[in-house]
Write a protein that holds these residues in place. Structure first.
Motif, PDB file in Angstrom:
ATOM      1  N   SER A  99       0.820  -1.210   0.000  1.00  0.00           N
ATOM      2  CA  SER A  99       0.000   0.000   0.000  1.00  0.00           C
ATOM      3  C   SER A  99       0.853   1.260   0.000  1.00  0.00           C
ATOM      4  O   SER A  99       0.384   2.330  -0.422  1.00  0.00           O
ATOM      5  CB  SER A  99      -0.904   0.011   1.232  1.00  0.00           C
ATOM      6  OG  SER A  99      -0.121   0.029   2.419  1.00  0.00           O
ATOM      7  N   ALA A 100       2.094   1.140   0.490  1.00  0.00           N
ATOM      8  CA  ALA A 100       2.954   2.324   0.519  1.00  0.00           C
ATOM      9  C   ALA A 100       3.197   2.874  -0.884  1.00  0.00           C
ATOM     10  O   ALA A 100       3.477   4.070  -1.046  1.00  0.00           O
ATOM     11  CB  ALA A 100       4.274   1.991   1.199  1.00  0.00           C
ATOM     12  N   ILE A 101       3.111   2.021  -1.902  1.00  0.00           N
ATOM     13  CA  ILE A 101       3.247   2.506  -3.282  1.00  0.00           C
ATOM     14  C   ILE A 101       2.147   3.523  -3.572  1.00  0.00           C
ATOM     15  O   ILE A 101       2.384   4.601  -4.117  1.00  0.00           O
ATOM     16  CB  ILE A 101       3.189   1.341  -4.286  1.00  0.00           C
ATOM     17  CG1 ILE A 101       4.363   0.381  -4.063  1.00  0.00           C
ATOM     18  CG2 ILE A 101       3.188   1.860  -5.719  1.00  0.00           C
ATOM     19  CD1 ILE A 101       4.323  -0.832  -4.956  1.00  0.00           C
ATOM     20  N   ALA A 102       0.916   3.134  -3.188  1.00  0.00           N
ATOM     21  CA  ALA A 102      -0.218   4.028  -3.454  1.00  0.00           C
ATOM     22  C   ALA A 102      -0.141   5.286  -2.599  1.00  0.00           C
ATOM     23  O   ALA A 102      -0.357   6.401  -3.084  1.00  0.00           O
ATOM     24  CB  ALA A 102      -1.526   3.280  -3.204  1.00  0.00           C
ATOM     25  N   THR A 103       0.168   5.110  -1.303  1.00  0.00           N
ATOM     26  CA  THR A 103       0.126   6.273  -0.413  1.00  0.00           C
ATOM     27  C   THR A 103       1.262   7.246  -0.689  1.00  0.00           C
ATOM     28  O   THR A 103       1.078   8.468  -0.590  1.00  0.00           O
ATOM     29  CB  THR A 103       0.151   5.826   1.056  1.00  0.00           C
ATOM     30  OG1 THR A 103       1.298   4.996   1.280  1.00  0.00           O
ATOM     31  CG2 THR A 103      -1.106   5.052   1.412  1.00  0.00           C
ATOM     32  N   THR A 104       2.451   6.735  -1.038  1.00  0.00           N
ATOM     33  CA  THR A 104       3.549   7.657  -1.350  1.00  0.00           C
ATOM     34  C   THR A 104       3.291   8.405  -2.650  1.00  0.00           C
ATOM     35  O   THR A 104       3.691   9.563  -2.804  1.00  0.00           O
ATOM     36  CB  THR A 104       4.880   6.899  -1.434  1.00  0.00           C
ATOM     37  OG1 THR A 104       4.751   5.779  -2.314  1.00  0.00           O
ATOM     38  CG2 THR A 104       5.321   6.405  -0.071  1.00  0.00           C
ATOM     39  N   GLY A 119      -1.703  14.864  -1.883  1.00  0.00           N
ATOM     40  CA  GLY A 119      -1.453  15.434  -0.556  1.00  0.00           C
ATOM     41  C   GLY A 119      -1.489  14.354   0.499  1.00  0.00           C
ATOM     42  O   GLY A 119      -1.967  13.232   0.264  1.00  0.00           O
ATOM     43  N   PHE A 120      -0.976  14.694   1.680  1.00  0.00           N
ATOM     44  CA  PHE A 120      -0.902  13.692   2.736  1.00  0.00           C
ATOM     45  C   PHE A 120      -2.283  13.244   3.201  1.00  0.00           C
ATOM     46  O   PHE A 120      -2.463  12.105   3.623  1.00  0.00           O
ATOM     47  CB  PHE A 120      -0.102  14.251   3.920  1.00  0.00           C
ATOM     48  CG  PHE A 120       1.374  14.291   3.675  1.00  0.00           C
ATOM     49  CD1 PHE A 120       2.128  13.129   3.749  1.00  0.00           C
ATOM     50  CD2 PHE A 120       2.025  15.479   3.360  1.00  0.00           C
ATOM     51  CE1 PHE A 120       3.497  13.154   3.526  1.00  0.00           C
ATOM     52  CE2 PHE A 120       3.385  15.511   3.126  1.00  0.00           C
ATOM     53  CZ  PHE A 120       4.133  14.347   3.203  1.00  0.00           C
ATOM     54  N   TRP A 121      -3.259  14.134   3.151  1.00  0.00           N
ATOM     55  CA  TRP A 121      -4.591  13.751   3.615  1.00  0.00           C
ATOM     56  C   TRP A 121      -5.141  12.568   2.824  1.00  0.00           C
ATOM     57  O   TRP A 121      -5.791  11.679   3.386  1.00  0.00           O
ATOM     58  CB  TRP A 121      -5.538  14.953   3.533  1.00  0.00           C
ATOM     59  CG  TRP A 121      -5.783  15.436   2.125  1.00  0.00           C
ATOM     60  CD1 TRP A 121      -5.076  16.366   1.439  1.00  0.00           C
ATOM     61  CD2 TRP A 121      -6.799  14.966   1.234  1.00  0.00           C
ATOM     62  NE1 TRP A 121      -5.576  16.532   0.177  1.00  0.00           N
ATOM     63  CE2 TRP A 121      -6.645  15.680   0.028  1.00  0.00           C
ATOM     64  CE3 TRP A 121      -7.823  14.031   1.341  1.00  0.00           C
ATOM     65  CZ2 TRP A 121      -7.473  15.472  -1.065  1.00  0.00           C
ATOM     66  CZ3 TRP A 121      -8.659  13.821   0.258  1.00  0.00           C
ATOM     67  CH2 TRP A 121      -8.481  14.536  -0.936  1.00  0.00           C
ATOM     68  N   SER A 122      -4.908  12.559   1.507  1.00  0.00           N
ATOM     69  CA  SER A 122      -5.388  11.433   0.689  1.00  0.00           C
ATOM     70  C   SER A 122      -4.602  10.164   0.987  1.00  0.00           C
ATOM     71  O   SER A 122      -5.139   9.050   0.952  1.00  0.00           O
ATOM     72  CB  SER A 122      -5.295  11.788  -0.791  1.00  0.00           C
ATOM     73  OG  SER A 122      -3.941  12.024  -1.166  1.00  0.00           O
ATOM     74  N   ALA A 123      -3.309  10.333   1.298  1.00  0.00           N
ATOM     75  CA  ALA A 123      -2.482   9.172   1.625  1.00  0.00           C
ATOM     76  C   ALA A 123      -2.934   8.517   2.926  1.00  0.00           C
ATOM     77  O   ALA A 123      -2.707   7.322   3.120  1.00  0.00           O
ATOM     78  CB  ALA A 123      -1.015   9.596   1.741  1.00  0.00           C
TER      79      ALA A 123
END
Length: 1420
Positions: free
Chosen positions: A1075-1080, A1087-1091
């Motif tokens: 999931s870090a692929i998507a969140t990064t 933006g961080f809020w979407s991550a």
């Protein structure tokens, strides 16, 4: 009998004597054209005996018929010379053989084609071109489609609807013509069209398709010689090598076989039938018709289907898949195939219901009918022809018809308007009657049909004509279609028709409510002699009107008269007198054969005793008058207490009803065996002996949509019961069930699951119910008309109903030749001769005299003495020590509960890694960073690394708290559930404070700290419990031998099973970490809020899976006080110079000081094993500080390199991707290769050591890479900090080395993680005492916290230009730690001694007893 003994039935195994007896009885019954009632207990190979006996007769009969038929034909032409007769005989035989060979050739081609498909397109696209299917209905969306066609017929036969262009078979004219072209006539048969001979065949019928599937698998075992052998067949072989495949097909309903997605999604059989027939109407446009229906254009597909269907034995699912693959309807395409079959399998309704046989055009004339599981045949027939309707359904149907008539009154002409009005009058009449009974006192009663039809003008209605109109006009579908149409238009036109209120009177149903009513109206024309009408009140359903068939004789008579022979077979057919008197009473007794076989077990394996006296000496008699008293409850409780103490493993106790079970449980929780107030209650006493499980009462379940199905509830209870027995080390379990309930039929309580079966009382039906009163009156009057004693006949029928239910219950035990059990019947009346005569013969042969509870205790002790009571609850062969050492070890099949837990962990790890992936940038970089890197707080690299390490430290400290809560108070499941809610709150806080407006107002940092604290708490409750919970789903805890279909023998090893389950578990962890692929990417692009929003949503999915799968988990309750006992024992050891043995109870008399303790010696031994695991854990902090570099310093290192548009924190995802790829490779190939080919025990110590060494190599590579970064420009040892690299205000270019060079370091870390981390999880679970699984697991996770603490200490060193030395130091430390670890623990596994595991939860150890050890253990 000599001929019978010489028959070769071609049984695939050496048959038992009772199997030979059974097969000969079947053969004789078919040969002489009789009705056979055969009883063969479950576990005696009844299905195979039925197959071999009937098929052998069929092949013999075909051969004999051919020879006799030819001889009779030649008798008419006796003037011909012998040589000419012989030549004609050979010519006729060759023609028959040629016809058979033609069919065999076509089938062989189909088989070859299927093999090519399987080889070339395994799980791929079908090679046959499917017919195009338009997913959208192309019908007219206007109201006109709901108008009834003109109906002008006024006769009682013939058709009146102009558009009714299809017959009762449900086929269009084109389809019918095509079927007739294939030699399969669906209408009146014409002599000239009968090209294909409908050869003699066997119709095999059972209750469910699952039972028919089992029959099909048994049919695959049988190899039969052909009926006609070529004259040139070698005599030496005697035809034994000649085998002709059995021609078989399974018939099913449209619900089972429909492949049209628009139709089969309707769900109910009635709705699917109606829709299918509608799509074949002549007025239906070609686009709207079902594209899978056979047509002249699809003739080749029908032929293809026939050949493929006969090419091998297929069950109903296989037939459906074949239809999908070929693109042809299997329901209709299977019909012509029946002409070529020898065996046709079909469920009860398709055979027993005359209308179903007519729809399928099945003729039983001259054929053989075999009905398996026939113990409930009479009930099944009564159920098929009985029908009920509720007052609410009647009112809803009336409302819908009124709305329909108001809308289309002017468009209905002729008889349509008349008949609709008549239906409304009948509905009004029945509704009025039911409403009059709502407030009446009796809860049920018999209904006089004249009272139902007392409405105005109803007596003038011709019900025969009305029923014919309902069938031909399809009124129910029209009304339902308009109802749906009007609901969709409620906001517009529906309001004009005033339907909004009307259409909300009841819920929408897949089957039109008018169809239910129509079925009931058809029962009004049934003969009054064979059925009765009843009303009954229910709190949930309201008042119900029911027609019940009382006499199944007439509906079964046409089957018996048409068929050549009928066989009724079952495991518990006793008592058989009901079949003679109430099903076959019209037959001459000489036409009926009966057989009750014994069991395959020796008599010494069964103990059956009527228990007639209590411990106090009073008689046990559970009559309605006596059984509810406290004294009887106490006597019963004491009897069960006594029995459970003398029966090992599992005991199943059947109560006469759910009500009485509830009463007993409530009384036993209140009453006590001893008069003292401080003594435990009966319920507590029972629970102390064996864990108690209760059958779930499906009637009491909520109607909520989320309530699990009855099957799921049964599975949940059985799984928990089985798990308790498997893991109880002989303690077993106690299961309270109900006669006639969900566990009394079709459930296998073999081996340890059913060492004792107890039946409480005689479960007589309620004689005061209206239905049973009517049934008894009918039986009595019927007997009197025949000149018999009516009262005696009714009593006998009443007792038979009771004893048939008892026989079903006791038949749950003794399921194979090596099984053994005690059957105890608690009631004085079981000692009576009349009741005992109704028991199966195999029980009567071992039935002891009635005895009191004291004598039963002695009998139980003597019976179980010397028998293996600790064997596993499965029947596979137990391996010897030689087999343990030489046969390959494999994993067992994993339960669904394990996969559900793995999915929950996947979602949790998705959330954890998804939110922690962006942490380094979120913390180290400032908001609107000049280098273009995403950020929020601006703590720089060292500050962010320290805070990241603190977060990991906190997340791995809290599992200790979660473990204590789970082991002491809540249990693992509830702890995970409640802490998941805490976890979600933490993610939500992080999401809110990462919004741009929150960052700009300075809320990011306090929000981060708050979220870290809350998320850490949630992680602690989950991490320490999810890993033990997944391992607890493994139920088989003993190694056993399994023979694969290939014939290869392997050992199913619990250790390998747990190893595999943790490999899958860890793979799910790493799937989540991707999931870090998507969140990064989200942090960079959005933006961080979407991550942080994405992990929150995924965690919600995981929580839903956790809660919805509750009934599938094996859940063990917490055992409070265990952790306190652990620390108390350790304190005793400390005070005795580290001697843990001084904490044993057996050592208390030897020491100078005695301690107050509550545990046994075994607990101390388990604690010592756990201490060994804790010693192993001491080395893991070094590994974790090495591993954690991937999450922080590697990310910063990437920021010093050329990213080419990639986020600098995306590369850590190489680690989980590598693990996902490597785990299946290691699990399926490398580990088995090491075990079976290299014969090397790749034990946990070795694997952990390799993990440390490979982690050292990863740090070595990182050090070398860092030195290359320092040697590259423009900033060399000061990346992104020199004037040479400055490209703008506070913006620098990275050193010229590609970020992809980091990849090998991540791959090495991943491999080390598989070897060290997964094995650490295994060791933590395997070495932990039974009740401390979560706590020991939390100690293992605590090592990660200590690793994070070391990381915090090292954080100041994480700065340029000293990173090379930091990575080098970590590499050296990891390597040295690995060597020291191996040196200390290299002999620990050998000292333990490998032995067969007793429990997957006690110790997952390597197997390999010496012969001496094996002998000594078995002696013990």
């Amino acid at each position: 009998m000599d001929e019978a003994n010489e028959r070769d039935f071609h049984h695939p195994f050496e048959p038992y004597d009772i199997q030979k007896q059974f097969m000969n009885a079947v053969y004789d019954c078919l040969e002489h054209g009789k009705v056979g009632i055969f009883e063969s207990p479950t576990g005696t190979g009844k299905s195979l005996s039925l197959i071999c006996g009937s098929l052998t007769w069929l092949r013999h009969h075909k051969s004999q018929t051919f020879e006799e038929g030819f001889a009779a034909e030649m008798m008419a032409e006796s003037d011909d010379p012998p040589w000419l007769i012989e030549r004609a005989r050979k010519k006729s035989k060759q023609a028959a053989l040629r016809r058979r060979q033609d069919l065999e050739d076509r089938i062989a081609k189909a088989k070859a084609k299927e093999k090519r498909i399987k080889d070339r397109y395994q799980n791929g696209e079908p090679v046959f071109k499917r017919q195009r299917f338009n997913p959208e209905d192309a019908g007219d969306a206007s109201e006109a489609q709901f108008v009834l066609d003109d109906y002008e017929s006024d006769g009682e036969t013939g058709r009146g609807t102009k558009a009714a262009s299809y017959n009762d078979s449900g086929l269009s004219a084109d389809t019918e013509a095509l079927m007739q072209q294939f030699g399969y006539s669906l209408g009146p048969k014409k002599e000239q069209q009968e090209e294909i001979v409908d050869e003699l065949k066997i119709f095999f019928c059972s209750r469910t398709h699952s039972q028919l599937t089992q029959f099909s698998s048994e049919l695959n075992r049988v190899r039969m010689p052909p009926a006609l052998k070529p004259d040139d067949a070698p005599d030496a072989l005697g035809g034994q090598d000649l085998v002709e495949d059995v021609k078989h097909i399974t018939l099913g309903s449209r619900k089972n076989l429909c492949i049209n997605p628009k139709v089969n999604k309707l769900g109910s059989a009635t709705a699917i039938n109606e829709r299918c027939l509608e799509l074949q109407q002549k007025g239906t446009s070609s686009d709207s018709k079902c594209s899978f229906m056979p047509t002249k254009e699809s003739e080749a597909l029908v032929t293809h289907f026939r050949d493929h269907a006969l090419a091998k034995i297929r069950d109903i699912e296989d037939l459906g898949l074949l239809g999908k693959k070929l693109g042809i309807c299997p329901y209709y395409a299977s019909r012509p195939t029946t002409k070529y079959c020898e065996i046709i399998t079909l469920p009860y309704p398709l055979l027993l219901q005359k209308s179903a046989r007519e729809a399928l055009d099945l003729s039983l004339k001259g054929h053989v009918v075999i009905i398996d599981e026939a113990h409930n045949l009479m009930d099944a027939i009564a159920g098929i022809y009985s029908v009920s309707v509720t007052l609410a359904q009647m009112q809803q149907a009336r409302m819908q018809l009124t709305v329909y008539l108001q809308r289309f009154r002017n468009k209905l002409k002729g008889k349509n308007r008349v008949y609709v009005a008549q239906i409304i009058r009948i509905l009004d009449s029945i509704t009025t009657y039911l409403q009059s009974k709502v407030d009446s006192k009796p809860s049920d009663g018999q209904v006089d049909i004249s009272s139902l039809m007392a409405g105005k003008g109803v007596d003038q209605i011709n019900l025969f004509k009305l029923n014919m109109y309902l069938q031909e006009s399809r009124l129910a579908r029209k009304v339902d279609g308009y109802t749906t149409f009007a609901e969709q238009a409620q906001g517009e036109d529906a309001l004009k028709f005033n339907t909004k209120k009307a259409l909300k009177q009841g819920p929408r149903q897949s089957v039109p409510v008018l169809t239910h009513v129509q079925s009931f109206l058809m029962s009004l024309v049934n003969p009054s002699a064979e059925g009765r009408f009843f009303f009954a009140k229910d709190e949930d359903a309201g008042i119900t009107l029911r027609y019940m068939l009382l006499d199944p004789t007439y509906h079964f008579k046409d089957i018996v008269e048409d068929a050549r022979a009928v066989v009724l077979a079952g495991g518990t057919m006793s008592p058989m007198s009901d079949y003679h008197q109430h099903l076959l009473s019209y037959l001459d007794p000489s036409k009926i054969m009966t057989l009750s076989c014994g069991h395959v077990i020796p008599p010494s394996n069964l103990l059956a005793i009527p228990v007639i006296e209590t411990l106090s000496g009073t008689e046990l008699e559970f009559t309605f008058e006596k059984r509810n008293s406290d004294s009887m409850m106490i006597d019963l409780g004491q009897a069960i207490l006594s029995i459970t103490q003398h029966v090992p493993d599992g005991v199943v106790i059947f109560f006469p009803s759910y009500l009485y079970l509830d009463m007993c449980v409530a009384a036993w929780k209140r009453l006590r065996p001893a008069p003292a107030n401080c003594s435990p209650s009966f319920w507590e006493s029972l629970s102390n002996i064996k864990p108690v499980f209760l059958e779930q009462r499906s009637q009491q379940q909520s109607a909520d949509a989320q309530t699990p199905s009855k099957e799921a509830a049964v599975d949940s209870v059985l799984n928990a019961y089985s798990s308790a027995i498997a893991s109880g080390n002989g303690r077993g379990a106690l299961l309270f069930a109900v006669v006639g309930g969900t566990l009394s039929e079709g459930i296998n309580f073999s081996d340890a699951l059913g060492r004792g079966v107890v039946v409480v009382g005689l479960p007589f039906p309620n004689p005061h119910s209206a239905e049973w009163k009517a049934r008894m009156q009918y039986i009595s009057s019927k007997a009197i008309t025949r000149g018999h004693d009516g009262k005696a006949a009714a009593r006998d029928y009443y007792e038979n109903a009771c004893m048939r239910a008892v026989n079903q219950c006791v038949g749950r035990a003794i399921r194979h030749r090596g099984d053994y059990a005690a059957i105890l019947m608690l009631d004085r009346r079981y000692s009576g001769q009349r009741v005992q005569a109704k028991l199966p013969q195999w029980i009567r042969g071992s039935l002891a005299n009635g005895a009191g509870v004291r004598d039963v205790e002695k009998s139980l002790d003597a019976f179980f003495a010397g028998k293996h009571t600790h064997e596993p609850a499965f029947t596979d062969e137990e391996p010897t020590s030689h087999e343990l050492a030489t046969l390959p070890h494999v994993a067992d099949r994993l339960p669904w509960g394990a996969f559900l837990v793995a999915i929950v962990e996947l979602c949790e790890r998705f959330a954890y890694y998804g939110l922690s992936g962006p942490f380094q940038n979120y913390m180290s970089n400032s908001y609107h960073d000049p280098n273009g890197l995403p950020g929020a707080i601006g703590l720089k690299q060292s500050g962010a690394t320290a805070l990241s390490n603190f977060f990991q430290f906190w997340c791995y400290i809290t599992p200790v708290l979660g473990a204590i809560i789970a082991d002491e108070y809540l249990g693992k499941y509830l702890t995970i559930k409640y802490f998941s809610l805490v976890y979600m709150i933490g993610i939500f806080v992080l999401f809110v404070t990462s919004l741009p407006v929150s960052i700009e107002r300075g809320a990011a940092f306090p929000g981060l700290i708050t979220a870290m604290f809350i998320i850490g708490l949630g992680t602690g409750g989950i991490k320490s419990n999810v890993s033990p919970l997944i391992a607890e789903q493994v139920q088989n805890t003993f190694p056993f031998i399994r023979t694969l279909p290939s014939g290869k023998r392997v050992i199913v090893d619990p250790e390998v099973t747990v190893q595999r389950i943790y490999m899958i578990f860890y793979m799910c962890i790493n799937l989540g970490s991707v999931s870090a692929i998507a969140t990064t990417t989200l942090e960079l692009e959005v933006g961080f809020w979407s991550a942080y929003l994405l992990p929150f949503l995924m965690f919600c999915v995981g929580f839903a899976v956790l809660v919805s799968g509750r009934k599938r988990y094996v859940i063990k309750p917490p055992q409070g006080g265990v952790i306190g006992n652990c620390f108390q024992a350790l304190w005793i050891a400390v005070k005795n110079k580290g001697d843990l043995d001084m904490a044993k109870p057996s050592m208390q008399n030897l020491g100078r000081k005695r301690y107050k303790i509550t545990w046994d010696d075994g607990f101390v031994d388990e604690l010592r094993t756990a201490m060994l695991a804790c010693k192993v854990f001491l080395f893991f902090p070094v590994y974790w500080v090495t591993y954690s570099q991937m999450m922080n310093n590697f990310v910063s290192q990437a920021g010093q390199m050329e990213l080419h548009g990639l986020p600098n924190d995306i590369l850590p995802n190489v680690d989980p991707i590598t693990i996902i790829l490597l785990i299946p490779l290691l699990d399926r190939l490398i580990y088995p290769f090491i075990r079976t080919r290299l014969h090397f025990a790749f034990k946990p110590v070795t694997r952990i050591t390799c993990g440390f060494i490979i982690a050292s190599l990863a740090m070595t590579y990182a050090a070398v890479l860092q030195s290359y970064i320092y040697s590259a420009g423009p900033c060399y040892t000061s990346p992104s900090k020199c004037d040479a690299g400055k490209i703008g205000p506070d913006k620098y270019s990275p050193n010229t080395i590609h970020v992809a060079w980091q990849t090998p370091a991540y791959i090495l870390v991943a491999l080390s993680e598989i070897l060290a981390s997964i094995t650490g999880l295994e060791v933590a679970y395997a070495k932990a005492p039974e009740n401390m699984k979560s706590f020991i697991m939390s100690l293992f996770l605590l090592t990660s916290a200590f690793g994070s603490a070391l990381g915090i200490i090292l954080a100041p060193l994480a700065k340029d230009p000293g990173l090379v030395w930091m990575y080098s130091g970590l590499a050296g430390t990891s390597a040295v730690t690995g060597v020291v670890f191996y040196w200390i623990f290299r002999n620990s596994e050998a000292k333990e001694g490998a032995r067969p595991v007793d429990s997957a939860e006690e110790g997952i150890e390597m197997i390999g007893l010496t012969r001496a050890e094996e002998g000594s253990e078995r002696d013990v």
